[in-house]
Design a protein around this motif. Structure first.
Motif: not given
Length: 214
Positions: A25-35, A146-152, A167-169, A174-179
């Motif tokens: 399992g792991g965490v994917a961080l999608i980072v960038g400016e607005a828009g 499982v994929l759990v996502t939170f935006e912004d 949750l990440a720790r 386990q087969p779990v991704v948090i994005a």
């Protein structure tokens, strides 16, 4: 719609999903400016995850709710309830039902069999909630990734960010991704601390999204 110019990011997201299917399992961080296209990239990840058999739970943070504890979690539950049958919602959320209706009384109609906890100590309720939600995800992950996502999450409250780290720790094997998506220039102290803690735990993949070239 076709996703243009994001091949490195898509490759990175696929790598995260592949590792999760293998039990890492792991965490994917999608980072960038607005828009810049963070939500579009997250949608591509969500679509690919669903096609490959992931159970997906999605929520979002809103600027007007940044001072409300666990507001993104409430959004996640409401979206899930709106997309699934009441029987499925009750079954999936059963391990955390009491904790959820304790913190969110408005969820009572969605979880009619749940009894709120009588404990009034916020710290105790927080620990119970974290443990119960981890149990929900662990139960799901026994049958499918499982994929759990939170935006912004730059607009997230501090309690939700603590929950994300828990949750990440808890699910790193386990087969779990948090994005998560967020604007780097608007990251507050708690989010900056979360990213640093995830990096120290070696469970994070950062995917910067920059402006497209000509």
């Amino acid at each position: 719609p076709t996703l243009i110019g994001r091949e490195p990011q898509v490759t990175g997201l696929r790598r995260v999903l592949t590792r999760a299917r293998e039990g890492n399992g792991g965490v994917a961080l999608i980072v960038g400016e607005a828009g810049v296209g963070k939500s579009r990239l997250l949608r591509a990840m969500t679509d690919e995850a669903r096609e490959s058999g992931f159970f997906v739970l999605s929520g979002a943070c809103f600027e007007a709710e940044r001072s409300i504890p666990y507001a993104p979690l409430l959004d996640l539950v409401r979206l899930f309830a709106g997309a699934a049958s009441s029987a499925v919602v009750s079954h999936v959320l059963a391990p955390a039902a009491s904790e959820l209706v304790t913190i969110f009384p408005e969820l009572g109609p969605l979880l009619p069999d749940a009894t709120p906890n009588t404990t009034i100590d916020p710290e105790t309720n927080k620990r119970r909630l974290f443990h119960a939600l981890a149990q929900v995800i662990t139960t799901l992950a026994r049958t499918q990734p499982v994929l759990v996502t939170f935006e912004d999450v730059h607009w997230s409250d501090d309690a939700t960010l603590e929950l994300v780290f828990h949750l990440a720790r808890s699910h790193s094997t386990q087969p779990v991704v948090i994005a998560l998506t967020y604007r780097g220039e608007e990251a507050g102290p708690q989010l900056t601390r979360l990213v640093a803690d995830l990096e120290r735990a070696r469970v994070v993949s950062e995917l910067p999204v920059e402006r497209l070239g000509r």
